[in-house]
Design a protein around this motif. Structure first.
Motif, PDB file in Angstrom:
ATOM      1  N   GLY A 159       0.856  -1.311   0.011  1.00  0.00           N
ATOM      2  CA  GLY A 159       0.189  -0.077  -0.059  1.00  0.00           C
ATOM      3  C   GLY A 159       0.645   1.063   0.033  1.00  0.00           C
ATOM      4  O   GLY A 159       0.837   2.054  -1.066  1.00  0.00           O
ATOM      5  N   CYS A 160       1.655   1.314   1.093  1.00  0.00           N
ATOM      6  CA  CYS A 160       2.477   2.838   1.121  1.00  0.00           C
ATOM      7  C   CYS A 160       3.751   2.559   0.803  1.00  0.00           C
ATOM      8  O   CYS A 160       4.612   3.696   0.594  1.00  0.00           O
ATOM      9  CB  CYS A 160       2.458   3.112   2.541  1.00  0.00           C
ATOM     10  SG  CYS A 160       3.118   1.914   3.765  1.00  0.00           S
ATOM     11  N   TYR A 183       0.496  -6.174   3.727  1.00  0.00           N
ATOM     12  CA  TYR A 183      -0.116  -4.641   3.903  1.00  0.00           C
ATOM     13  C   TYR A 183       0.209  -4.449   5.307  1.00  0.00           C
ATOM     14  O   TYR A 183      -0.170  -5.197   6.258  1.00  0.00           O
ATOM     15  CB  TYR A 183      -1.342  -4.508   3.450  1.00  0.00           C
ATOM     16  CG  TYR A 183      -1.839  -4.654   2.087  1.00  0.00           C
ATOM     17  CD1 TYR A 183      -1.893  -3.360   1.381  1.00  0.00           C
ATOM     18  CD2 TYR A 183      -2.051  -5.869   1.747  1.00  0.00           C
ATOM     19  CE1 TYR A 183      -2.094  -3.686  -0.153  1.00  0.00           C
ATOM     20  CE2 TYR A 183      -2.257  -6.101   0.075  1.00  0.00           C
ATOM     21  CZ  TYR A 183      -2.485  -4.724  -0.731  1.00  0.00           C
ATOM     22  OH  TYR A 183      -2.392  -4.922  -1.854  1.00  0.00           O
ATOM     23  N   CYS A 187      -2.367   0.284   6.028  1.00  0.00           N
ATOM     24  CA  CYS A 187      -2.906   0.035   4.790  1.00  0.00           C
ATOM     25  C   CYS A 187      -3.604  -0.964   4.761  1.00  0.00           C
ATOM     26  O   CYS A 187      -4.596  -1.704   3.660  1.00  0.00           O
ATOM     27  CB  CYS A 187      -1.655   0.032   3.804  1.00  0.00           C
ATOM     28  SG  CYS A 187      -0.956   1.498   3.625  1.00  0.00           S
ATOM     29  N   GLU A 190      -7.795  -1.206   3.349  1.00  0.00           N
ATOM     30  CA  GLU A 190      -7.959  -0.810   1.996  1.00  0.00           C
ATOM     31  C   GLU A 190      -6.954  -1.889   1.164  1.00  0.00           C
ATOM     32  O   GLU A 190      -7.510  -2.472   0.244  1.00  0.00           O
ATOM     33  CB  GLU A 190      -7.147   0.504   1.617  1.00  0.00           C
ATOM     34  CG  GLU A 190      -7.259   0.625   0.113  1.00  0.00           C
ATOM     35  CD  GLU A 190      -6.650   1.967  -0.403  1.00  0.00           C
ATOM     36  OE1 GLU A 190      -6.592   2.367  -1.423  1.00  0.00           O
ATOM     37  OE2 GLU A 190      -6.307   2.862   0.663  1.00  0.00           O
ATOM     38  N   GLY A 191      -5.939  -2.376   1.691  1.00  0.00           N
ATOM     39  CA  GLY A 191      -5.195  -3.638   1.199  1.00  0.00           C
ATOM     40  C   GLY A 191      -5.822  -4.861   0.892  1.00  0.00           C
ATOM     41  O   GLY A 191      -5.633  -5.716  -0.168  1.00  0.00           O
ATOM     42  N   LYS A 194      -8.071  -4.610  -2.047  1.00  0.00           N
ATOM     43  CA  LYS A 194      -7.374  -4.741  -3.451  1.00  0.00           C
ATOM     44  C   LYS A 194      -6.988  -6.333  -3.614  1.00  0.00           C
ATOM     45  O   LYS A 194      -7.076  -6.704  -4.639  1.00  0.00           O
ATOM     46  CB  LYS A 194      -6.305  -3.929  -3.260  1.00  0.00           C
ATOM     47  CG  LYS A 194      -6.700  -2.422  -3.272  1.00  0.00           C
ATOM     48  CD  LYS A 194      -5.328  -1.607  -3.470  1.00  0.00           C
ATOM     49  CE  LYS A 194      -5.469  -0.145  -3.548  1.00  0.00           C
ATOM     50  NZ  LYS A 194      -4.257   0.697  -3.413  1.00  0.00           N
TER      51      LYS A 194
END
Length: 216
Positions: A159-160, A183, A187, A190-191, A194
């Motif tokens: 993520g970041c 992740y 994150c 949201e990760g 995904k």
């Protein structure tokens, strides 16, 4: 009346007989320490000179300091093969040279497939009188906000893109090596979405997590 000393002459190179290696200005070498219990000193040859007969060869060197030789001492983020290029110059007998070595840039060192006994890396210049470093700041990573130590295993968040030590995220090294995706805590929400979508789209995903030495 004492005879005037014969002028010394500069040599382009010199073959150190006891190791059968030829050295020249710009080479990095290992030099015999005054205390046999200590590791070899690391130095960069700045020049070579000899007397008029070509004997009594001396080398002008610029010393590299190991972290434990610096005023601040060794810290957690210092690599086992890390050295600092100092402002300490010296004149030494060529006979104290024990071998040749390579001092890599930090970036080049992290890209090595294998690190040999004679491989070192340097990312700082060091003022031997003040203990100051140049640069005086480097990028930090992980929750612990430490500079990167290439000896340590780290995993990258998809993520970041930050890097984390397994221990800092409550994970063992063995668990980290088995990761296909990672992740971080910030994150993860949201990760996971995904990751779920990507698994639905394809079962053949490329791994984005490096759990070996980071390539930077």
């Amino acid at each position: 009346m004492a005879k005037p000393k014969a002028p010394r002459r500069t040599l382009d190179s010199y073959t150190v007989k006891h190791i059968n290696k030829t050295v020249k200005a710009g080479d990095c070498v290992l030099m015999r320490p005054s205390d046999p219990a200590k590791p070899s000193y690391v130095a960069k040859i700045e020049g070579i000179e000899a007397d008029g007969r070509g004997t009594n060869v001396k080398v002008h060197v610029r010393w590299y300091y190991r972290p434990e030789e610096s005023i601040g001492g060794r810290r957690q983020f210092h690599g086992s093969k890390e050295v600092f290029l100092s402002d300490h110059y010296d004149l030494q007998s060529a006979d104290t040279i024990e071998g040749k070595c390579t001092v890599h840039s930090f970036k080049s060192y992290t890209k090595l497939d294998a690190v040999g006994n004679d491989d070192f890396f340097c990312r700082f210049e060091y003022n031997s009188s003040t203990g100051a470093f140049n640069p005086d700041r480097v990028a930090v990573y992980c929750k612990c906000e430490m500079p990167y130590n290439p000896d340590d295993l780290m995993v990258q968040c998809e993520g970041c893109s930050d890097w984390f030590h397994p221990a800092c995220i409550n994970m063992s090294a063995e668990e980290a090596k088995r990761l296909d995706h990672f992740y971080c805590e910030n994150c993860s929400s949201e990760g996971q979405k995904k990751l779920q979508n990507s698994h639905t789209a394809s079962r053949h995903l490329d791994t984005k997590v490096e759990t070996k030495r980071r390539r930077r």
